[in-house]
Scaffold this motif. Structure first.
Motif, short mmCIF file in Angstrom:
data_model
loop_
_atom_site.label_atom_id
_atom_site.label_comp_id
_atom_site.label_asym_id
_atom_site.label_seq_id
_atom_site.Cartn_x
_atom_site.Cartn_y
_atom_site.Cartn_z
N TYR A 2 0.84 -1.21 0.00
CA TYR A 2 0.00 0.00 0.00
C TYR A 2 0.87 1.25 0.00
O TYR A 2 1.64 1.48 0.94
N PRO A 23 -7.45 -1.72 7.09
CA PRO A 23 -8.38 -1.79 5.95
C PRO A 23 -9.78 -1.46 6.45
O PRO A 23 -10.19 -1.98 7.49
N TRP A 33 -7.03 -2.53 1.79
CA TRP A 33 -8.20 -1.63 1.96
C TRP A 33 -9.50 -2.38 2.23
O TRP A 33 -10.43 -1.84 2.82
#
Ligand SMILES: C[S@@+](CC[C@H](N)C(=O)[O-])C[C@H]1O[C@@H](n2cnc3c(N)ncnc32)[C@H](O)[C@@H]1O
Length: 241
Positions: free
Chosen positions: A29, A123, A141
């Motif tokens: 990420y 997330p 996420w």
């Protein structure tokens, strides 16, 4: 004879520039608005200097490294993704700070607790599809149908993660039920409130889920922005300065 200065062994980085130096490989990420909002909230409140910090869901290491740059005494970071853990370790080296980054989640973090400060960008995006069983980028996420697959367990055990004067900073979207997080944290005896809000346009994941969110009544028709919130939860009312 000309005297030469030894070159610094590590680049000089501070918390304001840390975003610019992080290296984030595909599959990890890359820090976004939520990361920045939480990093700023942590930096502005002078919460971490000299304290023991946990970054749960550490990804690239942005928050763990930020805490170390801000003078944390010790920083422990957990992520379920092995590439993310490797990335966080590499980035800490680039930034010249020490963090203890490990593969794991809540049970492993609890085993090394308690912590003076817990920061987490978990997330939290609600998704029409079921939570993918395999660890991969989408798990960064994907928060399950209601966005709360990790928010619920995290809010439940937050009091156990924190030391007596401990503070948690948690970022999430309005679409993952901020009131429920506040209610769960308060039920655990913590003093919890929203301390930062940021309105942002939908990214690709929410855009892909927008029709479904409208259909299930979680989104007004045609709206394409969300509010991110940083929740602060203190174990002791006196810590909230
Ligand atoms: C939104 S990213 C945040 C990364 C980083 N902290 C930031 O702010 O940019 C969420 C991270 O949580 C990790 N993750 C997902 N589920 C997890 C779990 N159950 N336990 C620990 N980490 C998890 C993902 O691998 C991902 O790196």
């Amino acid at each position: 004879m000309v005297a030469t200065q030894p070159l610094p062994t590590t680049p000089i980085v501070d918390v304001a520039t840390v975003f610019d130096v992080l290296r984030v490989p595909a599959g990890v990420y890359a820090p976004q608005d939520d990361s920045r909002l939480l990093l700023t909230a942590m930096a502005e409140r002078d919460l971490v200097t000299g304290r023991r910090v946990l970054d749960l869901c550490s990804g690239s290491g942005i928050l763990a490294i930020g805490a170390a740059l801000l003078g944390a005494d010790e920083v422990v970071a957990f992520d379920i993704s092995a590439p993310a853990v490797a990335c966080a370790i590499d980035n800490a080296t680039v930034c010249g700070v020490e963090i203890d980054a490990r593969e794991g989640s809540l049970p492993e973090a609890l085993a090394l607790g308690p912590y003076d400060v817990v920061v987490s960008n978990p997330p939290y995006v609600p998704d029409s599809n079921a939570l993918p069983p395999k660890v991969g980028l989408s798990r960064a996420w994907h928060g399950g149908h209601d966005g709360r697959s990790l928010l619920d367990p995290l809010c439940l055990v937050a009091p156990d993660l924190l030391s007596d004067e401990g503070t948690m900073l948690l970022v999430q979207s309005e679409f993952a039920d901020v009131e429920r997080s506040l209610m769960m944290l308060r039920a655990g005896g913590l003093h919890a409130r929203v301390v930062e809000r940021l309105r942002i346009p939908f990214g690709p994941v929410l855009t892909a889920n927008a029709r479904w969110l409208e259909a299930v009544g979680m989104l007004e028709s045609g709206r394409r922005h969300e509010e991110l919130c940083v929740i602060r939860a203190d174990k002791s009312a006196g810590s909230d300065t």
